[in-house]
Motif scaffolding. Structure first.
Motif, short mmCIF file in Angstrom:
data_model
loop_
_atom_site.label_atom_id
_atom_site.label_comp_id
_atom_site.label_asym_id
_atom_site.label_seq_id
_atom_site.Cartn_x
_atom_site.Cartn_y
_atom_site.Cartn_z
N GLY A 85 -68.95 38.87 33.49
CA GLY A 85 -68.33 39.71 32.24
C GLY A 85 -68.97 39.76 31.13
O GLY A 85 -68.99 40.43 30.23
N HIS A 86 -69.81 38.53 30.88
CA HIS A 86 -70.69 38.53 29.51
C HIS A 86 -71.62 39.64 29.40
O HIS A 86 -71.98 40.21 28.20
CB HIS A 86 -71.38 37.16 29.44
N SER A 87 -72.04 40.10 30.63
CA SER A 87 -73.00 41.21 30.75
C SER A 87 -72.56 42.39 30.26
O SER A 87 -73.21 43.16 29.57
CB SER A 87 -73.54 41.58 32.25
N ILE A 88 -71.21 42.72 30.48
CA ILE A 88 -70.61 43.80 30.06
C ILE A 88 -70.29 43.82 28.62
O ILE A 88 -70.60 44.68 27.79
CB ILE A 88 -69.15 44.04 30.79
N THR A 89 -69.93 42.43 28.14
CA THR A 89 -69.64 42.28 26.64
C THR A 89 -71.05 42.59 25.96
O THR A 89 -71.09 43.16 24.91
CB THR A 89 -69.25 41.00 26.55
N SER A 90 -72.33 42.14 26.49
CA SER A 90 -73.33 42.23 25.75
C SER A 90 -73.90 43.65 25.64
O SER A 90 -74.55 44.09 24.70
CB SER A 90 -74.60 41.63 26.81
N LYS A 137 -68.79 51.20 32.70
CA LYS A 137 -68.73 51.69 33.90
C LYS A 137 -70.28 51.58 34.48
O LYS A 137 -70.51 51.06 35.74
CB LYS A 137 -68.43 53.24 34.33
N ALA A 138 -71.17 51.98 33.50
CA ALA A 138 -72.64 51.66 33.92
C ALA A 138 -72.88 50.34 34.49
O ALA A 138 -73.59 50.05 35.53
CB ALA A 138 -73.43 52.15 32.89
N ARG A 139 -72.53 49.08 33.70
CA ARG A 139 -72.72 47.90 34.10
C ARG A 139 -72.08 47.48 35.43
O ARG A 139 -72.54 46.87 36.27
CB ARG A 139 -72.55 46.95 32.99
N VAL A 140 -70.49 47.90 35.31
CA VAL A 140 -69.96 47.61 36.43
C VAL A 140 -70.56 48.10 38.06
O VAL A 140 -70.40 47.49 38.85
CB VAL A 140 -68.24 47.78 36.41
N GLU A 141 -70.90 49.47 37.84
CA GLU A 141 -71.58 50.08 38.92
C GLU A 141 -72.69 48.97 39.69
O GLU A 141 -72.77 48.97 40.62
CB GLU A 141 -72.00 51.29 38.47
N ILE A 171 -73.27 45.94 38.93
CA ILE A 171 -72.78 44.80 39.52
C ILE A 171 -72.15 44.95 40.78
O ILE A 171 -72.40 44.04 41.88
CB ILE A 171 -71.81 44.29 38.70
N VAL A 172 -71.30 45.91 41.23
CA VAL A 172 -70.83 46.19 42.34
C VAL A 172 -71.75 46.56 43.52
O VAL A 172 -71.64 46.25 44.89
CB VAL A 172 -69.70 47.36 42.50
N GLU A 173 -72.93 47.19 43.10
CA GLU A 173 -74.09 47.38 44.03
C GLU A 173 -74.68 45.96 44.49
O GLU A 173 -75.03 46.02 45.68
CB GLU A 173 -75.06 48.24 43.36
N PHE A 174 -74.86 45.35 43.52
CA PHE A 174 -75.29 43.79 44.00
C PHE A 174 -74.27 43.12 44.83
O PHE A 174 -74.83 42.50 46.00
CB PHE A 174 -75.58 42.93 42.69
N ILE A 175 -73.26 43.38 44.80
CA ILE A 175 -72.15 42.60 45.64
C ILE A 175 -72.36 43.30 47.14
O ILE A 175 -72.24 42.73 48.03
CB ILE A 175 -70.74 42.82 44.96
N TYR A 176 -72.19 44.54 46.97
CA TYR A 176 -72.51 45.47 48.16
C TYR A 176 -73.67 44.87 49.10
O TYR A 176 -73.88 44.92 50.45
CB TYR A 176 -72.45 46.77 47.99
N PRO A 218 -59.29 46.74 34.34
CA PRO A 218 -58.61 47.87 35.13
C PRO A 218 -59.67 48.80 35.80
O PRO A 218 -60.76 49.16 35.34
CB PRO A 218 -58.06 48.54 33.98
N GLY A 219 -59.41 49.03 37.07
CA GLY A 219 -60.34 50.10 37.99
C GLY A 219 -61.28 49.36 38.79
O GLY A 219 -62.03 50.13 39.42
N ILE A 220 -61.50 48.03 38.34
CA ILE A 220 -62.82 47.41 39.15
C ILE A 220 -62.62 47.35 40.72
O ILE A 220 -63.37 47.39 41.47
CB ILE A 220 -62.90 46.10 38.40
N GLN A 221 -61.11 47.22 40.95
CA GLN A 221 -60.77 47.11 42.53
C GLN A 221 -60.91 48.28 42.91
O GLN A 221 -61.60 48.30 44.30
CB GLN A 221 -59.30 46.88 42.52
#
Length: 434
Positions: free
Chosen positions: A235-240, A297-301, A303-308, A334-337
């Motif tokens: 989450g801190h990556s998004i904040t940064s 969105k850019a950061r969450v995408e 992160i999700v790619e790393f999870i995948y 919201p929307g991460i799921q």
């Protein structure tokens, strides 16, 4: 009250203490008696970097929980986290004396105990040793070999290691705070105890613990832990990213993320301006929610790619019938799921630590941010592996049976001794009479 359990969740953003006990109405549920939470200090990316500051914060959380519950504690279950917590597979084996004797719980425990002797990377030590399938005489593969016959007993183990100095720092901190650790458990394993159902573990599921500075990942299949991994983002990556792109203070960026951050589709179509107070003698700034959504969105995408990628690397992607369960503080975005489900192609749900909490308990604890703290408390009476409870119960019954037989044998021996003594006396008396 007896059987009090206390847990301490040392996180990057918060330190939380939960005091509870096993529910009298359901032996798999936790009754929460008190809790305390403070902002973390002296901790970076899940690791303690300043013992004195961290100890003070832990002490404050402990005092808050003790005041809330009216119970003083001196033993706790504590978590360990960070990118240094690593999982790997190892193979172990033992050779038994006879094929005629059945494999016992003691044989299983000996094989597991032997795994603690393997050589780990310099400066690390084993914190968890979890068996997967067992092999008997190179042929029979089973999850539970107790009662079967064979000479060569082998097993694959999923072993989790951590830096020795990180473990020592945890013990130093909690000792300064006036308590000692009974259990030191990986954060993701603790979260799994609180979040996942037995059906999900059996069907195949990936748990993602989305923390402030790291993401922990764990895969279950056939009710057994198969894979664990750590991603050094959170989450801190998004904040940064928000802080840098909007040129604002970190605490302002965090508030923006929590109040207005979203990756839902409506966040990109509904525009609103958020006013951020400027620094001294400087005008305020305006941040548009649509721009904020793009940054998030850019950061969450990413992160999700790393999870995948980690799920694919585990080799169990095709077997995850129960899909993904996401928990942790940043899981509330919201929307991460939906994004996880869209990118990975797996069913995804938000994990709340409520399944194993007693009905009517505190609503504030039914939040993904408390998953690890609840799981650590559950670890006081709940096992990571379904076989552990079975083996423990079997050994307990065996010990009770042995004690009863021992008592009978002692009593019988005593009676026999008395009989012999009386007989000897009778014979002596008889001899004297002659």
């Amino acid at each position: 009250m007896s059987n009090i359990i206390a847990s301490l969740d040392i996180g990057t953003s918060k330190i939380c203490v939960v005091i509870g006990t096993q529910s009298p109405y359901h032996d798999q549920k936790l009754e929460v008696l008190g809790m305390g939470k403070v902002a973390a200090d002296g901790i970076v990316r899940g690791m303690i970097v300043n013992i004195d500051k961290a100890a003070v914060a832990i002490k404050q959380a402990l005092q808050a929980a003790e005041e809330d519950s009216g119970i003083n504690i001196n033993i706790i279950n504590v978590n360990i986290a960070g990118k240094h917590v690593v999982g790997a597979c190892h193979h172990g084996s033992i050779t038994r004396d006879s094929i005629e004797q059945e494999i016992t719980v003691e044989d299983i425990q000996k094989l597991t105990h032997d795994m603690y002797r393997i050589v780990t990377p310099l400066g690390t030590e084993i914190i968890h040793t979890m068996p997967q399938e067992y092999t008997i005489d190179y042929e029979i593969v089973t999850q539970d070999p107790v009662g079967m016959s064979g000479v060569k007993l082998e097993a694959n183990f999923h072993i989790i290691t951590a830096k020795t100095h990180a473990i020592q720092n945890i013990h130093k901190c909690i000792k300064k705070a006036g308590v000692e650790a009974e259990i030191v458990m990986s954060s993701i394993l603790a979260a799994g105890l609180a979040i996942l159902s037995d059906e999900e573990k059996e069907a195949g599921v990936c748990l993602v613990d989305f923390g402030a500075s790291i993401i922990n990942l764990m895969v279950f299949f056939d009710s057994i832990i198969r894979y664990t991994a750590t991603i050094p983002l959170g989450g801190h990556s998004i904040t940064s990213d928000i802080q840098q792109n909007c040129m604002i203070m970190e605490r302002q960026a965090e508030l923006l993320k929590v109040k207005f951050g979203s990756v839902e589709s409506k966040a990109f179509t509904t525009q609103a301006a958020v006013t951020i107070p400027g620094l001294r003698n400087r005008p305020p700034k305006e941040v548009f929610t649509t721009n904020l959504a793009k940054i998030v969105k850019a950061r969450v995408e990413e992160i999700v790619e790393f999870i995948y990628e980690e799920i694919l690397r585990s080799g169990f992607y095709e077997k995850l019938v129960a899909g993904i369960v996401i928990t942790g503080g940043s899981a509330n975005l919201p929307g991460i799921q939906s994004m996880l489900q869209q990118i990975t192609g797996l069913d995804t749900r938000l994990g709340f630590p409520d399944e194993y909490l007693e009905e009517g308990g505190r609503k504030e604890l039914r939040d993904p941010i408390y998953a690890t703290a609840i799981g650590l408390a559950l670890a006081g009476f709940k096992t990571l592996d379904y076989r552990e409870a079975y083996y423990k119960a079997t050994k307990s019954v065996h010990l009770d049976f042995s004690k009863k037989n021992s008592k009978k044998a002692t009593k019988s021996s005593f009676s026999f001794t008395r009989m012999i003594t009386k007989t000897k006396a009778f014979l002596v008396d008889d001899y004297d009479d002659r």
